[in-house]
Design a protein around this motif. Structure first.
Motif, mmCIF file in Angstrom:
data_model
loop_
_atom_site.group_PDB
_atom_site.id
_atom_site.type_symbol
_atom_site.label_atom_id
_atom_site.label_comp_id
_atom_site.label_asym_id
_atom_site.label_seq_id
_atom_site.Cartn_x
_atom_site.Cartn_y
_atom_site.Cartn_z
ATOM 1 N N VAL A 1 0.860 -1.180 0.000
ATOM 2 C CA VAL A 1 0.000 0.000 0.000
ATOM 3 C C VAL A 1 0.896 1.229 0.000
ATOM 4 C CG1 VAL A 1 -1.839 -1.205 1.227
ATOM 5 C CG2 VAL A 1 -0.159 0.113 2.518
ATOM 6 N N PRO A 2 0.392 2.381 -0.411
ATOM 7 C CA PRO A 2 1.229 3.591 -0.399
ATOM 8 C C PRO A 2 1.754 3.888 0.996
ATOM 9 C CG PRO A 2 -0.789 3.960 -1.642
ATOM 10 C CD PRO A 2 -0.951 2.635 -0.970
ATOM 11 N N PRO A 3 3.023 4.252 1.101
ATOM 12 C CA PRO A 3 3.598 4.504 2.434
ATOM 13 C C PRO A 3 2.843 5.551 3.226
ATOM 14 C CG PRO A 3 5.323 4.400 0.770
ATOM 15 C CD PRO A 3 4.030 4.391 0.032
ATOM 16 N N GLU A 4 2.357 6.623 2.554
ATOM 17 C CA GLU A 4 1.641 7.648 3.295
ATOM 18 C C GLU A 4 0.322 7.111 3.847
ATOM 19 O OE1 GLU A 4 0.749 8.447 -1.123
ATOM 20 O OE2 GLU A 4 2.408 7.750 0.135
ATOM 21 N N GLU A 5 -0.281 6.182 3.142
ATOM 22 C CA GLU A 5 -1.517 5.567 3.641
ATOM 23 C C GLU A 5 -1.220 4.735 4.890
ATOM 24 O OE1 GLU A 5 -4.699 2.140 2.226
ATOM 25 O OE2 GLU A 5 -3.769 3.419 0.707
ATOM 26 N N PHE A 6 -0.101 4.001 4.863
ATOM 27 C CA PHE A 6 0.244 3.216 6.042
ATOM 28 C C PHE A 6 0.552 4.110 7.235
ATOM 29 C CE2 PHE A 6 3.565 1.348 8.757
ATOM 30 C CZ PHE A 6 2.778 0.372 9.347
ATOM 31 N N LEU A 7 1.238 5.236 6.997
ATOM 32 C CA LEU A 7 1.542 6.121 8.110
ATOM 33 C C LEU A 7 0.269 6.710 8.721
ATOM 34 C CD1 LEU A 7 4.803 8.018 7.121
ATOM 35 C CD2 LEU A 7 4.523 6.155 8.753
ATOM 36 N N LEU A 8 -0.745 6.935 7.919
ATOM 37 C CA LEU A 8 -2.035 7.347 8.466
ATOM 38 C C LEU A 8 -2.607 6.247 9.355
ATOM 39 C CD1 LEU A 8 -3.994 9.189 5.635
ATOM 40 C CD2 LEU A 8 -3.405 10.075 7.888
ATOM 41 N N ARG A 9 -2.529 5.021 8.879
ATOM 42 C CA ARG A 9 -3.022 3.908 9.687
ATOM 43 C C ARG A 9 -2.209 3.789 10.976
ATOM 44 N NH1 ARG A 9 -3.671 -2.459 7.824
ATOM 45 N NH2 ARG A 9 -4.517 -3.201 9.815
ATOM 46 N N ARG A 10 -0.893 3.942 10.856
ATOM 47 C CA ARG A 10 -0.052 3.844 12.049
ATOM 48 C C ARG A 10 -0.384 4.952 13.040
ATOM 49 N NH1 ARG A 10 6.550 3.872 11.925
ATOM 50 N NH2 ARG A 10 6.319 5.942 12.850
ATOM 51 N N ALA A 11 -0.642 6.141 12.538
ATOM 52 C CA ALA A 11 -1.017 7.239 13.421
ATOM 53 C C ALA A 11 -2.306 6.917 14.165
ATOM 54 C CB ALA A 11 -1.174 8.528 12.615
ATOM 55 N N ALA A 12 -3.275 6.358 13.469
ATOM 56 C CA ALA A 12 -4.533 5.983 14.118
ATOM 57 C C ALA A 12 -4.304 4.911 15.182
ATOM 58 C CB ALA A 12 -5.531 5.495 13.071
ATOM 59 N N ALA A 13 -3.491 3.923 14.844
ATOM 60 C CA ALA A 13 -3.235 2.830 15.784
ATOM 61 C C ALA A 13 -2.485 3.325 17.012
ATOM 62 C CB ALA A 13 -2.442 1.731 15.081
ATOM 63 N N TYR A 14 -1.468 4.163 16.806
ATOM 64 C CA TYR A 14 -0.692 4.678 17.934
ATOM 65 C C TYR A 14 -1.561 5.561 18.821
ATOM 66 C CZ TYR A 14 3.779 3.121 15.841
ATOM 67 O OH TYR A 14 4.815 2.370 15.342
ATOM 68 N N ARG A 15 -2.398 6.365 18.186
ATOM 69 C CA ARG A 15 -3.298 7.233 18.954
ATOM 70 C C ARG A 15 -4.219 6.402 19.842
ATOM 71 N NH1 ARG A 15 -5.870 12.158 17.631
ATOM 72 N NH2 ARG A 15 -7.420 12.672 19.217
ATOM 73 N N ALA A 16 -4.840 5.382 19.277
ATOM 74 C CA ALA A 16 -5.757 4.544 20.058
ATOM 75 C C ALA A 16 -5.018 3.762 21.134
ATOM 76 C CB ALA A 16 -6.509 3.590 19.125
ATOM 77 N N TYR A 17 -3.786 3.368 20.849
ATOM 78 C CA TYR A 17 -2.994 2.649 21.844
ATOM 79 C C TYR A 17 -2.772 3.522 23.073
ATOM 80 C CZ TYR A 17 0.873 -0.134 23.772
ATOM 81 O OH TYR A 17 1.680 -0.893 24.593
ATOM 82 N N TRP A 18 -2.340 4.760 22.850
ATOM 83 C CA TRP A 18 -2.093 5.639 23.996
ATOM 84 C C TRP A 18 -3.385 5.919 24.758
ATOM 85 C CZ3 TRP A 18 -3.565 10.471 25.778
ATOM 86 C CH2 TRP A 18 -2.809 10.945 26.858
ATOM 87 N N GLU A 19 -4.449 6.130 24.032
ATOM 88 C CA GLU A 19 -5.725 6.410 24.693
ATOM 89 C C GLU A 19 -6.159 5.275 25.611
ATOM 90 O OE1 GLU A 19 -7.839 9.187 21.229
ATOM 91 O OE2 GLU A 19 -8.349 7.061 21.406
ATOM 92 N N ASN A 20 -5.811 4.064 25.272
ATOM 93 C CA ASN A 20 -6.348 2.900 25.972
ATOM 94 C C ASN A 20 -5.350 2.195 26.876
ATOM 95 O OD1 ASN A 20 -9.275 2.207 25.021
ATOM 96 N ND2 ASN A 20 -8.198 3.004 23.226
ATOM 97 N N GLN A 21 -4.201 2.802 27.117
ATOM 98 C CA GLN A 21 -3.200 2.178 27.971
ATOM 99 C C GLN A 21 -2.797 3.126 29.113
ATOM 100 O OE1 GLN A 21 -2.780 -0.796 27.781
ATOM 101 N NE2 GLN A 21 -2.608 -1.575 25.700
ATOM 102 N N PRO A 22 -2.344 2.573 30.242
ATOM 103 C CA PRO A 22 -1.907 3.411 31.364
ATOM 104 C C PRO A 22 -0.502 3.959 31.123
ATOM 105 C CG PRO A 22 -1.689 1.099 31.954
ATOM 106 C CD PRO A 22 -2.338 1.134 30.591
ATOM 107 N N LEU A 23 -0.416 4.931 30.232
ATOM 108 C CA LEU A 23 0.852 5.522 29.823
ATOM 109 C C LEU A 23 0.901 6.991 30.229
ATOM 110 C CD1 LEU A 23 1.096 3.915 26.293
ATOM 111 C CD2 LEU A 23 2.762 3.593 28.135
ATOM 112 N N ARG A 24 2.093 7.466 30.508
ATOM 113 C CA ARG A 24 2.283 8.844 30.946
ATOM 114 C C ARG A 24 2.366 9.804 29.755
ATOM 115 N NH1 ARG A 24 3.881 9.372 36.410
ATOM 116 N NH2 ARG A 24 4.071 7.351 37.466
#
Length: 545
Positions: free
Chosen positions: A284-307
């Protein structure tokens, strides 16, 4: 090295610029507005949304439980997320700010409150809360809870770390990984909740991006059906948020989080299988994957006990960090996914060659590698423990010259592994312990200065935690047990059941108990200890306990 195998660090600037442009202009044709939101909203949360009185919440918003994480000597991080209907987009919450009260007490009845306060749950952060409570006593248990209007959350128990320089007689921890919801029940977490532990390390694959059918896959629900939007791969921010809602609604997972502070790091499935830095699994286009990665990282931080330092910025998130427990142990938590070079020869089991053995290849990226080695130079801890994702020790698949190695593990990055081991030796690290997940089996390895020489000296120990559920029920002896144990004489234990590793560190030894359950496709299996090993301080090498 061909362009297809460049490190993500080499092409990161132009791809990030493209992703931001793409996120503003082209997101509707690819991953939806929710993914573009990962670039458009300031993560700390803003006051743009209106505020709603928490007393107007007419359903319990604490359906996902509570959690704590990253213990420091004077501070704990408390987490929850308001989600009255976690299986629905938006989780049943208004698009408005909500003020939540929290309490921290010395006792589980909350008669001795030591801290209390208010925090704002922002819709921009999916109404998640990350409350950093400071000014606490070191090495002490605390109890915490949240209140929104008339609703009271379950109570959680957490613990601060010992003060710097303190002499710590014993530290009890567990390592867990790989919890595919669709592969079975999280029974091991119920047993983990009952263990006497100071901290739990989650080593990745907290969720899986794969579709979950209406009956929950191997859970085979007969009394309910999951909504159809779970039956697709996660791509957008909304997809990932919903998937965390599904996983974190599991009662056994909630019990483990409520019982112990967690220290989390990700692997691949929190985003996409076997991605490498900015390189996706598929074409897939790299920029499309980076959008997906941004979404995944965002949701990860939202849902984990991270500082707060772990908050992502677009497709980037600094997850590697260091925790100390007095003089006894230093934990260097790694991220072996975000900065790595692309896998050589593909991401499966391959014959090693010039490409995989290229000395420029990296598992950690140069900055994280330097941070790790510099941290060891300054460490005065007795035990130096590295919680990370993929198998560190050499792992040949057959005991013959035509063996293959996993290109997704450290075997695909041998120069990177050598630099790490050489750095440990140069820093005088005598008691190195690596904690690993990923492979859905339990391993115990001696780490060798030269894996190709069976007589090479032992320089450390690796404990690999099997999965919580991934791989379904498993077996005591997987089909490749004979080949793997014969091919790798430094492999001292191999078991394919589900469970976790319980580890006790003291001033004399590290003891690992491999705790397993017989089944996860049906709930309620008992837990047993499949094997126990010790390694002595100052004398690396595994021995049966």
């Amino acid at each position: 090295m061909t362009p297809a195998y460049r490190s993500s660090a080499q092409h990161a600037p132009e791809l990030r610029a493209a992703a931001r442009h793409f996120g503003r202009r082209g997101f509707l044709t690819v991953t939806g507005a929710a993914a573009a939101l990962a670039f458009a909203v300031n993560l700390p949360g803003t006051a743009h949304a209106a505020e709603v009185d928490a007393r107007k919440l007419d359903q319990d918003p604490f359906t996902l439980g509570v959690a704590s994480g990253d213990p420091l000597p004077d501070s704990v991080l408390l987490w929850t997320r308001l989600a009255p209907r976690p299986y629905e987009p938006g989780s049943g919450m208004p698009a408005a700010r909500v003020t939540v009260r929290w309490e921290l007490a010395r006792d589980e009845r909350f008669t001795r409150i030591v801290r209390r306060g208010r925090a704002t749950a922002h819709p921009e952060l999916d109404h998640s809360l990350h409350v950093e409570v400071t000014g606490l006593a070191p090495d002490r248990a605390y109890y915490y809870r949240f209140r929104a209007g008339a609703w009271l959350s379950p109570a959680g128990r957490t613990r601060t770390a010992p003060r710097p320089g303190a002499r710590v007689g014993e530290l009890k921890l567990a390592a867990v990984s790989c919890q595919a919801y669709h592969d079975g029940y999280f029974t091991a977490y119920r047993h983990l909740a009952d263990e006497d532990l100071d901290v739990v390390f989650h080593l990745g694959d907290y969720l899986y991006e794969y579709a979950v059918g209406a009956t929950g896959g191997a859970r085979a629900y007969t009394d309910r059906r999951l909504p159809a939007h779970f039956n697709r791969e996660t791509v957008t921010l909304e997809d990932y948020r919903l998937r965390y809602g599904l996983y974190k609604s599991d009662a056994d997972l909630q019990a483990a989080h409520a019982a112990h502070p967690f220290v989390v790091t990700w692997d691949d499935h929190e985003t996409e299988n076997n991605y490498a830095g900015g390189t996706p699994e598929n074409d897939v286009p790299p920029e499309e994957f980076l959008l997906r990665r941004a979404a995944a990282y965002r949701a990860y931080w939202e849902n984990q006990p991270l500082r707060a330092p772990q908050r992502p910025t677009g497709p980037d998130m600094r997850l590697y960090r260091r925790l100390r427990f007095g003089q006894l142990a230093q934990f260097d938590i790694l991220d072996t996914r975000q900065y790595r070079s692309n896998q050589a020869y593909g991401d499966g089991w391959q014959t090693p060659g010039p490409e995989s053995e290229d000395p420029s290849r990296t598992m950690t990226g140069a900055e994280q590698e330097r941070w790790l080695l510099d941290g060891w130079k300054e460490s005065d801890a007795l035990w130096n423990v590295v919680p990370q994702q993929v198998t560190f020790a050499q792992r040949r698949n057959v005991p013959t010259p035509d063996y293959k190695l996993s290109m997704d593990a450290w075997d695909g990055y041998p120069a990177s592994r050598t630099r790490v081991l050489d750095g440990a030796a140069a820093a005088g690290i005598e008691n190195l312990v690596v904690l690993t997940g990923d492979v859905h089996v339990g391993y115990a390895f001696d780490l060798k200065a030269d894996f190709d020489n069976p007589d090479s000296r032992v320089v450390g120990t690796e404990f690999v935690a099997t999965s919580i559920a991934s791989g379904r029920d498993g077996a005591d002896r997987p089909a490749n047990w004979d080949n793997l144990t014969r091919a790798n004489p430094h492999l001292k234990f191999y078991n394919g059941r589900r469970g976790y590793v319980r580890i006790t560190l003291d001033e004399q030894r590290a003891r690992a108990d491999f705790r397993t359950v017989l089944a996860v496709t049906t709930p309620g299996a008992p837990v047993t200890t499949a094997a126990s090993f010790v390694t002595e301080a100052g004398d690396p090498g595994l021995k049966p306990a």
